[in-house]
Design an enzyme around this catalytic site. Structure first.
Site, PDB file in Angstrom:
ATOM      1  N   ARG A   1      29.461 103.354  73.929  1.00  0.00           N
ATOM      2  CA  ARG A   1      29.481 103.051  72.490  1.00  0.00           C
ATOM      3  C   ARG A   1      29.727 104.372  71.785  1.00  0.00           C
ATOM      4  NH1 ARG A   1      25.806  99.176  68.713  1.00  0.00           N
ATOM      5  NH2 ARG A   1      27.068  97.717  69.929  1.00  0.00           N
TER       6      ARG A   1
ATOM      7  N   HIS B   1      35.485  95.964  69.262  1.00  0.00           N
ATOM      8  CA  HIS B   1      34.213  95.503  69.838  1.00  0.00           C
ATOM      9  C   HIS B   1      34.536  94.288  70.721  1.00  0.00           C
ATOM     10  CE1 HIS B   1      30.051  95.231  70.459  1.00  0.00           C
ATOM     11  NE2 HIS B   1      29.609  94.873  69.269  1.00  0.00           N
TER      12      HIS B   1
ATOM     13  N   GLN C   1      31.787  91.780  72.040  1.00  0.00           N
ATOM     14  CA  GLN C   1      31.289  90.911  70.971  1.00  0.00           C
ATOM     15  C   GLN C   1      32.230  89.733  70.756  1.00  0.00           C
ATOM     16  OE1 GLN C   1      28.397  91.290  68.836  1.00  0.00           O
ATOM     17  NE2 GLN C   1      28.992  89.190  68.387  1.00  0.00           N
TER      18      GLN C   1
ATOM     19  N   ASP D   1      30.731  90.156  58.938  1.00  0.00           N
ATOM     20  CA  ASP D   1      30.160  91.377  59.508  1.00  0.00           C
ATOM     21  C   ASP D   1      29.711  92.234  58.315  1.00  0.00           C
ATOM     22  OD1 ASP D   1      29.403  93.473  61.152  1.00  0.00           O
ATOM     23  OD2 ASP D   1      31.442  94.097  61.676  1.00  0.00           O
TER      24      ASP D   1
ATOM     25  N   CYS E   1      28.004  88.897  63.885  1.00  0.00           N
ATOM     26  CA  CYS E   1      27.722  89.639  65.122  1.00  0.00           C
ATOM     27  C   CYS E   1      26.320  90.216  65.127  1.00  0.00           C
ATOM     28  CB  CYS E   1      28.761  90.742  65.307  1.00  0.00           C
ATOM     29  SG  CYS E   1      28.895  91.842  63.883  1.00  0.00           S
TER      30      CYS E   1
ATOM     31  N   ARG F   1      25.538  86.987  74.319  1.00  0.00           N
ATOM     32  CA  ARG F   1      25.923  88.347  74.715  1.00  0.00           C
ATOM     33  C   ARG F   1      25.457  88.592  76.149  1.00  0.00           C
ATOM     34  NH1 ARG F   1      27.049  92.272  70.941  1.00  0.00           N
ATOM     35  NH2 ARG F   1      27.923  93.287  72.779  1.00  0.00           N
TER      36      ARG F   1
HETATM   37  N1   CP Z   1      26.368  92.951  67.697  1.00  0.00           N
HETATM   38  C1   CP Z   1      26.037  94.114  68.278  1.00  0.00           C
HETATM   39  O1   CP Z   1      26.836  94.766  68.951  1.00  0.00           O
HETATM   40  O2   CP Z   1      24.747  94.481  68.075  1.00  0.00           O
HETATM   41  P1   CP Z   1      24.104  95.875  68.486  1.00  0.00           P
HETATM   42  O3   CP Z   1      24.696  96.914  67.573  1.00  0.00           O
HETATM   43  O4   CP Z   1      22.626  95.686  68.268  1.00  0.00           O
HETATM   44  O5   CP Z   1      24.452  96.166  69.914  1.00  0.00           O
HETATM   45  N1  NVA Z   2      31.074  96.584  62.356  1.00  0.00           N
HETATM   46  C1  NVA Z   2      29.709  96.866  62.782  1.00  0.00           C
HETATM   47  C2  NVA Z   2      29.376  96.044  63.967  1.00  0.00           C
HETATM   48  C3  NVA Z   2      27.977  96.211  64.509  1.00  0.00           C
HETATM   49  C4  NVA Z   2      27.717  95.403  65.732  1.00  0.00           C
HETATM   50  C5  NVA Z   2      29.570  98.341  63.074  1.00  0.00           C
HETATM   51  O1  NVA Z   2      30.494  98.922  63.666  1.00  0.00           O
HETATM   52  O2  NVA Z   2      28.563  98.929  62.699  1.00  0.00           O
END
Ligand code: CP
Ligand code: NVA
Length: 305
Positions: free
Chosen positions: A101, A128, A131, A221, A261, A289
């Site tokens: 990440r 993502h 997701q 989102d 999400c 997930r």
């Molecule tokens: N939706 C999602 O990726 O959540 P987190 O940021 O908690 O992993």
């Molecule tokens: N668009 C959001 C998604 C979080 C799961 C972010 O990148 O923070």
């Protein structure tokens, strides 16, 4: 061994395959069975940003599959103690898969270039994919065949939106997006979509009411993603008309699902009454997930079934 950095890495048939593995593992899970498809395999998680769903579902999923998970903290010094190339080459000697990440998508691309093990994108500023796979799997559970259905995305043209658009193209769903000017997909990504999923029916509007008219599901989102916190005041203004509330939901077909999400910024992109209401499937998305990560891991690592 395969990488998953964006959904461009998966053909439609491969998504079907991941969903088939997922369904099988989920059925067994609900019967109390944990099928050890990946005994002795090791997954490393390298996270530059916070996470609940992605981190815990990958870790729990790998443990369910009989493998092991290592959450790497700052002490490994990624990006600080040595070159990314040395880091990736060495880390690959110890583990079978890395879930990253990262703030910048380039970081995930670089890691994948240097690693000789599989690399999975657990969210970057650009995409993502895990997701989006869980979201499409959730819809498939609820409606069966996805082809011909419409996903209406209301909000920022961000990482989640890009992966959903690619995913919709791969499964034959229409992707309608209501996004203010300045936050829509850029020309480069539109060109990529044209090459990658030429059959995608993509409609872009600035009008949320128009976007949700034929929606099977409406997706939200956050307006301010991780890493964009300095822009949050401006974004609150720019997205003010893009909140999913009861009034907007009433403009969609009566059975339309609400998706997010998570984490949600309640009171911004969605109201409590919508996210906690009967049309919301956000907990089912989050739950899936776990199951989809297992499908992804089993497929990525080529587990024999
Ligand atoms: N939706 C999602 O990726 O959540 P987190 O940021 O908690 O992993
Ligand atoms: N668009 C959001 C998604 C979080 C799961 C972010 O990148 O923070």
């Amino acid at each position: 061994m395969r990488n998953l950095l964006t959904l461009a890495d998966l053909k439609s048939a491969e998504i079907d395959r991941i969903f088939a593995i997922t369904e099988d593992l989920k059925t067994k899970y609900s019967q109390g069975l944990r099928e050890a498809l990946l005994p002795g395999r090791v997954m490393a998680l390298l996270f530059e940003k916070p996470s609940l769903r992605t981190r815990v579902s990958f870790e729990a999923g790998m443990i369910n599959l009989g493998g092991h998970s290592l959450f790497l903290g700052d002490d490994v010094g990624f990006g600080a103690r040595e070159s990314k190339a040395d880091f990736g080459r060495v880390l690959s000697q110890y583990v079978d898969v890395v879930v990253i990440r990262a703030y910048h998508h380039q970081t995930a691309e670089d890691l994948a270039r240097y690693c000789t093990c599989a690399v999975i994108n657990g969210l970057t500023d650009y995409a993502h994919p895990c997701q989006a796979l869980a979201d499409l799997y959730t819809l498939k559970e609820l409606i069966g065949r996805l082809k011909g259905h419409t996903l209406a995305y209301v909000g920022d043209g961000n990482n989640v939106a890009r992966s959903l658009a690619e995913g919709c193209g791969k499964v034959g769903m229409k992707f309608v997006m209501a996004t203010p000017k300045g936050y829509q997909f850029d020309a480069e990504f539109l060109a990529l979509l044209g090459r990658e999923v030429p059959d995608l029916e993509l409609h872009v509007t600035t009008d949320p009411a128009k976007a949700v008219r034929e929606a099977t599901a409406i997706y939200a989102d956050v307006w301010t993603s991780m890493g964009q916190e300095a822009e949050s005041q401006q974004r609150r203004k720019d997205f003010a008309a893009y909140q999913i509330n009861a009034k907007l939901l009433a403009k969609a077909p009566s059975g339309a699902f609400f998706m997010h999400c998570l984490p949600a910024h309640r009171g911004e992109e969605v109201t409590d009454e919508v996210i906690d209401g009967p049309q919301s499937i956000v907990v089912q998305q989050a739950s899936n997930r776990l199951h989809v990560q297992k499908g992804i891991l089993a497929w990525t690592l080529g587990a024999q079934r």
